[in-house]
Each structure stands twice: as C-alpha cells, then as structure tokens.
Design a protein around this motif. Structure first.
Motif, PDB file in Angstrom:
ATOM      1  N   GLN A  50     -11.116   8.861 -10.331  1.00 42.64           N
ATOM      2  CA  GLN A  50     -11.097   7.750  -9.366  1.00 42.64           C
ATOM      3  C   GLN A  50     -10.971   6.397 -10.061  1.00 42.64           C
ATOM      4  O   GLN A  50     -10.277   5.514  -9.575  1.00 42.64           O
ATOM      5  CB  GLN A  50     -12.353   7.786  -8.488  1.00 42.64           C
ATOM      6  CG  GLN A  50     -12.296   6.804  -7.330  1.00 42.64           C
ATOM      7  CD  GLN A  50     -11.146   7.096  -6.372  1.00 42.64           C
ATOM      8  OE1 GLN A  50     -10.939   8.237  -5.977  1.00 42.64           O
ATOM      9  NE2 GLN A  50     -10.386   6.067  -6.000  1.00 42.64           N
ATOM     10  N   ILE A  51     -11.622   6.228 -11.204  1.00 46.58           N
ATOM     11  CA  ILE A  51     -11.542   4.943 -11.908  1.00 46.58           C
ATOM     12  C   ILE A  51     -10.097   4.643 -12.315  1.00 46.58           C
ATOM     13  O   ILE A  51      -9.640   3.502 -12.230  1.00 46.58           O
ATOM     14  CB  ILE A  51     -12.496   4.886 -13.130  1.00 46.58           C
ATOM     15  CG1 ILE A  51     -12.514   3.493 -13.756  1.00 46.58           C
ATOM     16  CG2 ILE A  51     -12.126   5.919 -14.178  1.00 46.58           C
ATOM     17  CD1 ILE A  51     -13.244   2.475 -12.937  1.00 46.58           C
TER      18      ILE A  51
ATOM     19  N   ARG B 163      -4.176   1.061  -8.996  1.00 45.05           N
ATOM     20  CA  ARG B 163      -3.911   0.395  -7.715  1.00 45.05           C
ATOM     21  C   ARG B 163      -4.089  -1.105  -7.875  1.00 45.05           C
ATOM     22  O   ARG B 163      -3.292  -1.906  -7.387  1.00 45.05           O
ATOM     23  CB  ARG B 163      -4.829   0.930  -6.623  1.00 45.05           C
ATOM     24  CG  ARG B 163      -4.559   0.306  -5.255  1.00 45.05           C
ATOM     25  CD  ARG B 163      -5.484   0.899  -4.185  1.00 45.05           C
ATOM     26  NE  ARG B 163      -5.209   0.322  -2.883  1.00 45.05           N
ATOM     27  CZ  ARG B 163      -5.754  -0.807  -2.439  1.00 45.05           C
ATOM     28  NH1 ARG B 163      -6.617  -1.474  -3.191  1.00 45.05           N
ATOM     29  NH2 ARG B 163      -5.439  -1.271  -1.239  1.00 45.05           N
ATOM     30  N   GLN B 164      -5.149  -1.497  -8.565  1.00 46.33           N
ATOM     31  CA  GLN B 164      -5.392  -2.922  -8.788  1.00 46.33           C
ATOM     32  C   GLN B 164      -4.239  -3.553  -9.573  1.00 46.33           C
ATOM     33  O   GLN B 164      -3.776  -4.647  -9.226  1.00 46.33           O
ATOM     34  CB  GLN B 164      -6.710  -3.104  -9.539  1.00 46.33           C
ATOM     35  CG  GLN B 164      -7.094  -4.539  -9.768  1.00 46.33           C
ATOM     36  CD  GLN B 164      -8.472  -4.667 -10.381  1.00 46.33           C
ATOM     37  OE1 GLN B 164      -9.370  -3.888 -10.103  1.00 46.33           O
ATOM     38  NE2 GLN B 164      -8.632  -5.666 -11.222  1.00 46.33           N
TER      39      GLN B 164
ATOM     40  N   ARG C  86       1.698   6.618  -6.809  1.00 44.26           N
ATOM     41  CA  ARG C  86       0.616   7.582  -7.103  1.00 44.26           C
ATOM     42  C   ARG C  86       1.124   9.013  -6.994  1.00 44.26           C
ATOM     43  O   ARG C  86       0.860   9.849  -7.863  1.00 44.26           O
ATOM     44  CB  ARG C  86      -0.546   7.345  -6.146  1.00 44.26           C
ATOM     45  CG  ARG C  86      -1.695   8.286  -6.391  1.00 44.26           C
ATOM     46  CD  ARG C  86      -2.837   8.029  -5.452  1.00 44.26           C
ATOM     47  NE  ARG C  86      -3.808   9.108  -5.595  1.00 44.26           N
ATOM     48  CZ  ARG C  86      -4.867   9.248  -4.843  1.00 44.26           C
ATOM     49  NH1 ARG C  86      -5.134   8.357  -3.902  1.00 44.26           N
ATOM     50  NH2 ARG C  86      -5.685  10.253  -5.013  1.00 44.26           N
TER      51      ARG C  86
ATOM     52  N   ASP D 272      -8.249   3.628  -9.159  1.00 43.21           N
ATOM     53  CA  ASP D 272      -8.639   2.278  -8.748  1.00 43.21           C
ATOM     54  C   ASP D 272      -7.997   1.220  -9.644  1.00 43.21           C
ATOM     55  O   ASP D 272      -7.492   0.206  -9.148  1.00 43.21           O
ATOM     56  CB  ASP D 272     -10.165   2.125  -8.778  1.00 43.21           C
ATOM     57  CG  ASP D 272     -10.876   2.980  -7.731  1.00 43.21           C
ATOM     58  OD1 ASP D 272     -10.210   3.471  -6.785  1.00 43.21           O
ATOM     59  OD2 ASP D 272     -12.096   3.167  -7.873  1.00 43.21           O
ATOM     60  N   GLU D 273      -8.008   1.445 -10.946  1.00 39.03           N
ATOM     61  CA  GLU D 273      -7.439   0.468 -11.879  1.00 39.03           C
ATOM     62  C   GLU D 273      -5.920   0.377 -11.737  1.00 39.03           C
ATOM     63  O   GLU D 273      -5.349  -0.717 -11.796  1.00 39.03           O
ATOM     64  CB  GLU D 273      -7.826   0.816 -13.321  1.00 39.03           C
ATOM     65  CG  GLU D 273      -9.315   0.697 -13.611  1.00 39.03           C
ATOM     66  CD  GLU D 273      -9.833  -0.735 -13.549  1.00 39.03           C
ATOM     67  OE1 GLU D 273      -9.116  -1.643 -13.992  1.00 39.03           O
ATOM     68  OE2 GLU D 273     -10.951  -0.926 -13.039  1.00 39.03           O
TER      69      GLU D 273
ATOM     70  N   GLU E 135       0.833  -1.213   0.000  1.00 42.33           N
ATOM     71  CA  GLU E 135       0.000   0.000   0.000  1.00 42.33           C
ATOM     72  C   GLU E 135       0.864   1.258   0.000  1.00 42.33           C
ATOM     73  O   GLU E 135       0.599   2.212  -0.731  1.00 42.33           O
ATOM     74  CB  GLU E 135      -0.944   0.002   1.206  1.00 42.33           C
ATOM     75  CG  GLU E 135      -1.936   1.156   1.203  1.00 42.33           C
ATOM     76  CD  GLU E 135      -2.977   1.051   0.098  1.00 42.33           C
ATOM     77  OE1 GLU E 135      -3.386   2.112  -0.412  1.00 42.33           O
ATOM     78  OE2 GLU E 135      -3.391  -0.066  -0.250  1.00 42.33           O
TER      79      GLU E 135
END
Length: 104
Positions: free
Chosen positions: A42-43, A49-50, A32, A46-47, A25
């Motif tokens: 945000q998408i 990070r995934q 980031r 999120d992608e 993390e």
C-alpha cells in the motif's frame, strides 16, 4: 493504438472521465493496472499515486499560470502547449522503446 474501435472507446472513456472530474484518477488507475504489481504494498501505491498527481498538478498549474492575458489563446500559448506535447511524446516514445511496447 492502431485499432480504430479501441481508440474510439478510449477517447469516449476519457471524455466521460473529464466530464466527471476524475481524469487524473482514471489515468492513475490505468497506470497502476498497466505497470504495477498486483501485490505492491500500500505504501508503494500511495507514493506512486502521489507522484502521479504531483506531476499532473505541476503541468496543469504551470500551464494555467503562464497563459497570456485575454479570452483567446495567443500564438505563444499554443506554442507552449505544443512544446509540452512534444516533450510528452518524446517521453512515451522512449518509454515504449525501453519496455518493448509498440510505438504510440
């Protein structure tokens, strides 16, 4: 990172993150901050990070699944880890060169 004080601070923070169970993390948050626009949707966050966690899971899962039997690491285990380190060193050197960053 040629500054010994900065290197020591990063190593200390890394150990704390490992001990707290949040190394990946913290790595994601560093990426980031360093590489993503503050206004990224945000998408996208999120992608990304995934993908970051999926890469970490792939490397760690592969390492754990291929360790030789026994308590102590074998020479083959150490060789595999060295090859992973070499591959990642090549990546970061190429990334640094492409983005005009100082060599690692």
């Amino acid at each position: 990172m040629n500054d010994p004080m900065l290197r020591a601070a990063v190593v200390s923070a890394t150990k704390k993150a490992m001990d707290a169970g949040c190394l990946i993390e913290v790595g994601w948050l560093g990426l980031r901050l360093a590489a993503m626009d503050d206004n990224a949707p945000q998408i996208q966050l999120d992608e990304c990070r995934q993908a970051f966690f999926a890469g970490a899971q792939h490397v760690f899962g592969s390492m754990m699944a291929t360790l030789d039997e026994g308590e102590e690491p074998t020479q083959a285990d150490l060789n595999r880890l060295s090859l992973i380190a070499d591959e990642l060193d090549r990546f970061i050197a190429d990334f640094s060169r492409k983005h005009g960053l100082p060599p690692p």
